[in-house]
Design a protein around this motif. Structure first.
Motif, PDB file in Angstrom:
ATOM      1  N   SER A   1       0.834  -1.198   0.000  1.00 59.11           N
ATOM      2  CA  SER A   1       0.000   0.000   0.000  1.00 59.11           C
ATOM      3  C   SER A   1       0.871   1.252   0.000  1.00 59.11           C
ATOM      4  O   SER A   1       2.057   1.228   0.388  1.00 59.11           O
ATOM      5  CB  SER A   1      -0.932   0.004   1.215  1.00 59.11           C
ATOM      6  N   TYR A   2       0.265   2.336  -0.450  1.00 59.59           N
ATOM      7  CA  TYR A   2       0.918   3.638  -0.416  1.00 59.59           C
ATOM      8  C   TYR A   2      -0.129   4.652   0.012  1.00 59.59           C
ATOM      9  O   TYR A   2      -1.286   4.613  -0.436  1.00 59.59           O
ATOM     10  CB  TYR A   2       1.478   4.019  -1.793  1.00 59.59           C
TER      11      TYR A   2
ATOM     12  N   ALA B   1       2.956  -9.709   3.594  1.00 64.41           N
ATOM     13  CA  ALA B   1       2.101 -10.862   3.295  1.00 64.41           C
ATOM     14  C   ALA B   1       1.163 -11.117   4.455  1.00 64.41           C
ATOM     15  O   ALA B   1       1.508 -10.858   5.616  1.00 64.41           O
ATOM     16  CB  ALA B   1       2.954 -12.096   3.026  1.00 64.41           C
ATOM     17  N   ILE B   2      -0.003 -11.610   4.098  1.00 57.89           N
ATOM     18  CA  ILE B   2      -0.975 -12.045   5.103  1.00 57.89           C
ATOM     19  C   ILE B   2      -1.078 -13.561   4.980  1.00 57.89           C
ATOM     20  O   ILE B   2      -1.447 -14.078   3.925  1.00 57.89           O
ATOM     21  CB  ILE B   2      -2.351 -11.397   4.870  1.00 57.89           C
TER      22      ILE B   2
ATOM     23  N   LEU C   1       2.204  -9.735   8.200  1.00 58.09           N
ATOM     24  CA  LEU C   1       3.568  -9.255   8.428  1.00 58.09           C
ATOM     25  C   LEU C   1       3.940  -8.279   7.304  1.00 58.09           C
ATOM     26  O   LEU C   1       3.794  -8.615   6.123  1.00 58.09           O
ATOM     27  CB  LEU C   1       4.565 -10.424   8.432  1.00 58.09           C
ATOM     28  N   ARG C   2       4.424  -7.098   7.693  1.00 60.34           N
ATOM     29  CA  ARG C   2       4.758  -6.106   6.663  1.00 60.34           C
ATOM     30  C   ARG C   2       5.999  -5.309   7.051  1.00 60.34           C
ATOM     31  O   ARG C   2       6.267  -5.093   8.239  1.00 60.34           O
ATOM     32  CB  ARG C   2       3.608  -5.115   6.464  1.00 60.34           C
TER      33      ARG C   2
ATOM     34  N   GLY D   1      10.379   0.376   9.382  1.00 57.05           N
ATOM     35  CA  GLY D   1       9.985  -0.497  10.487  1.00 57.05           C
ATOM     36  C   GLY D   1       9.291  -1.753  10.021  1.00 57.05           C
ATOM     37  O   GLY D   1       9.197  -2.041   8.816  1.00 57.05           O
ATOM     38  N   LEU D   2       8.838  -2.488  10.984  1.00 58.99           N
ATOM     39  CA  LEU D   2       8.129  -3.745  10.742  1.00 58.99           C
ATOM     40  C   LEU D   2       6.838  -3.729  11.542  1.00 58.99           C
ATOM     41  O   LEU D   2       6.787  -3.180  12.656  1.00 58.99           O
ATOM     42  CB  LEU D   2       8.980  -4.946  11.178  1.00 58.99           C
ATOM     43  N   THR D   3       5.818  -4.341  10.990  1.00 60.26           N
ATOM     44  CA  THR D   3       4.577  -4.500  11.736  1.00 60.26           C
ATOM     45  C   THR D   3       4.132  -5.950  11.641  1.00 60.26           C
ATOM     46  O   THR D   3       4.364  -6.625  10.628  1.00 60.26           O
ATOM     47  CB  THR D   3       3.442  -3.603  11.192  1.00 60.26           C
TER      48      THR D   3
END
Lengths: 441, 264
Positions: free
Chosen positions: A291-292, A318-319, A330-331, A350-352
């Protein structure tokens, strides 16, 4: 109906059966009669068994031999049964090919076979994905007829009752906030205005979503947060969104524009607007997503004017559909904040991670954790360059109390470390509330 | 015949099948042996041969029904059980309950299993019946949605080629509709059910459903009158037929004709 039993007969097309001694042509004729009747009715397995029985009693029985040969010749054309059709349709559903899957499930329903209830369940889930609450309710109720599908259908039925062309959600949620100075959608202003101070508040929110077509949605959310003691932090937020959700096969595209207008203690605080685009491609057991978002923030008070500017944010990941009721998202994320005061312009990476799960009937759990590192453009007045490390984690539990009422409880913890002492802070919010959600037609 | 089933099964397992003059008995025995060996398709072939025999036993359903259930041919099994004139026993009823359950006639299944439990079952069957009852009760903890009733009515209309199963579908719709807090297509369902049963020679069942029902449509009144006439109960049929004839509406001429044919 009997045609449903036209199952594979490969195991009956092997070597001729062992003869029964002594031969009994009269008895063989009785088997041939049963075989012919079964064959006429499309009951190929029973027909083949009968013909083999006839041949065992009369190896020279031409009628039985020819009929069995004809059945075995047609074996290759035997249709798959409903179970295979259901599994195939489910595979399409899991790959996100919802329109194709819906056609396949509808065909299974039309046959009224053993897989009918399962097909109804997935038709309900597809209708839910399309926000067609009425259809979802009908299909899920039909799935519930079969006790095997009762539990999964009941788990999602309340969601169907809350969705539709028009849906409304009202939420009342008392909160305990250890640092209410950190306002939504702002840099950590509280960190520069004084020590943190715990306070309780009542959060009231209302959301109205209209879906004039399957693809288009309009949403408006009004939020009011009233502090028990820190009235200067009473917050009112208005958020309006308009978007489209487009899908083709396994691909989904979301385009959304939004507008925010916020008040703080009754005074104008923030005007913001922007857009977001998200693409998603289902692979079956997982989906890749990116996404942007572009956003303009205009702070209305001089104290926050330095934060005014543009924000670019993007993520990709990816989900993973770990089970039918558990998703792991995870993104990797990157953001660029451009502010009027260069000291607040930064690049963050970062990471989420987020997890969503249905736990039993009527209970849903969501949890997330994220962390990022931010590097700021401009030096502080003392010449020091700011570098921040930021972490957040939280979780929410939703419990359905009825088709239209649910209880929610959750907690968030936020921590920020920085090379600049003013921007080191933490915050804990604990909340429990009740929501009413209605959808239709 | 049925009382000898256990003995036949036991003997059949011990003694080799042999050709003799009693062809029907031989095929019945072969069918029982195949059933006991879980060779259900072979059992069905043997029982079909018995079915064609002039001296087929009256209680063939006792053998044929369970075989069809084991083969997953539940609709056919229901047809066999429902049309059988032989008195039922607990085991046959249990298979009928399973056939109902597998055919998605869950309220019908629940009725069979609950009645079996009320009359007493062995521990294994009772445990299984209790699980079936509990599974159906779990589904119907909340009142059924109108869509479920509609679905069974739609299924009944689609199943016109199988009138016995049509009756079962309408009966399932009636049982489900009876659980709803408000009527939904009640009059339509009971009238269609009674019409089906009257056509099948189950007029007494139709009377049981319709008599005392205060929400009958004109079609329901007509089917009740027909049912009374079919069982020869002129005393109950006459006032209904007279009322239908007097309305000069649907079935008025049929009612007049039936009145004329009633015994005095």
């Amino acid at each position: 109906m009997i045609a449903l039993f036209a199952a594979a007969i490969a195991d009956l097309c092997g070597p001729a059966p062992a003869p029964v001694a002594p031969p009994d042509p009269a008895d063989a004729a009785r088997y041939v009669q049963v075989g012919d009747e079964a064959r006429t009715a499309g009951d190929t397995r029973v027909a083949a068994v009968a013909y083999r029985d006839a041949l065992a009693r009369d190896p020279g029985n031409v009628a039985a031999r020819d009929a069995l040969a004809a059945l075995c010749k047609a074996e290759a054309a035997s249709p798959a049964d409903d179970t295979d059709a259901l599994l195939g349709a489910i595979a399409r559903y899991r790959k996100g090919e919802l329109d194709d899957a819906r056609v396949a499930f509808a065909a299974i329903v039309a046959r009224h076979g053993a897989s009918e209830a399962g097909a109804h369940l997935f038709l309900g889930l597809i209708a839910l994905a399309y926000h067609d609450g009425a259809t979802a309710i009908r299909e899920l109720e039909l799935a519930r007829r079969d006790p095997a599908y009762d539990a999964p259908a009941r788990a999602v039925l309340p969601l169907a009752h809350r969705d539709g062309a028009l849906s409304v959600v009202l939420l009342a949620e008392p909160e305990l906030d250890t640092n209410p100075q950190l306002l939504p959608d702002t840099p950590p202003a509280g960190a520069t205005t004084g020590p943190r101070q715990t306070d309780e508040d009542l959060l009231l929110a209302g959301t109205v979503t209209a879906r004039p077509t399957r693809e288009v949605f309009l949403r408006d959310t009004v939020t009011w947060r009233g502090q028990r003691t820190l009235a200067a932090l009473d917050f009112f937020g208005e958020n309006a969104q308009a978007g489209v959700e487009l899908g083709s096969g396994a691909d989904r595209l979301l385009l959304r524009g939004d507008f925010d207008y916020d008040l703080l203690a009754g005074a104008p605080y923030l005007l913001a607007g922007g857009g977001r685009a998200q693409v998603r491609h289902e692979l079956g057991g997982a989906a890749v997503v990116a996404s942007y978002a572009l956003r303009r923030r205009d702070y209305q008070q001089p104290a926050e004017a330095g934060f005014t500017g543009w924000t670019h944010a993007g993520d990709a990941g990816a989900i993973f559909h770990i089970t039918s009721s558990f998703d792991l998202d995870l993104r990797a994320a990157i953001a660029r904040e451009l502010t009027a005061d260069l000291a607040f312009s930064d690049v963050a990476v970062g990471l989420t991670a987020a997890a969503r799960a249905r736990v039993g009937i009527g209970v849903r759990v969501a949890a997330f954790a994220s962390g990022w590192y931010a590097s700021y453009d401009g030096a502080e007045p003392d010449g020091e360059l700011r570098r921040d490390g930021h972490g957040e984690a939280g979780g929410d539990v939703e419990v359905d109390l009825g088709d239209h009422v649910l209880a929610t409880c959750g907690a968030n913890v936020v921590g920020n470390t920085s090379t600049i002492e003013d921007f080191r802070y933490w915050k804990l919010v604990v909340r429990c509330g009740l929501a009413v959600a209605i959808g239709g037609p | 015949m049925r009382t000898a089933w256990i003995a036949i099964a036991v003997i059949g397992l011990c003694a080799p099948a042999r050709a003799d003059d009693d062809t029907t008995q031989r095929h019945l025995l072969a069918g029982v042996r195949a059933f006991k060996d879980a060779r259900y398709e072979e059992a069905l072939v043997e029982l079909r041969i018995v079915q064609h025999a002039a001296d087929a036993p009256a209680d063939l359903a006792f053998y044929l029904g369970p075989t069809l259930v084991k083969l997953g041919r539940d609709r056919e099994a229901i047809d066999v059980f429902v049309t059988s004139r032989a008195p039922r026993d607990a085991l046959t009823e249990f298979y009928l309950g399973e056939a109902y359950y597998h055919a998605q006639l869950y309220r019908k299944a629940r009725g069979v299993f609950a009645q079996l439990r009320a009359h007493g079952l062995g521990p294994v069957l009772d445990d299984a019946a209790a699980r079936y009852v509990a599974a159906v009760d779990a589904v119907y903890q909340a009142p059924p949605a109108d869509a479920v009733v509609d679905a069974y009515v739609a299924l009944a209309r689609e199943a016109a080629a199988d009138p016995i199963f049509v009756g079962e579908l309408y009966d399932e719709a009636r049982l489900i509709e009876g659980l709803a807090p408000a009527h939904h297509r009640h009059a339509e369902i009971v009238a269609a059910l009674a019409a089906t049963w009257n056509a099948m020679g189950r007029a007494r069942d139709a009377i049981e459903v319709l008599a005392g029902d205060g929400a009958l449509s004109i079609e329901g009144d007509w089917q009740l009158a027909r049912a009374y006439a079919l069982v020869g109960d002129a005393a109950h049929a006459r006032p209904l037929l007279e009322a239908i004839a007097a309305r000069h509406g649907a079935h008025a001429s049929d009612a007049a004709g039936m009145l004329a044919a009633l015994p005095p």
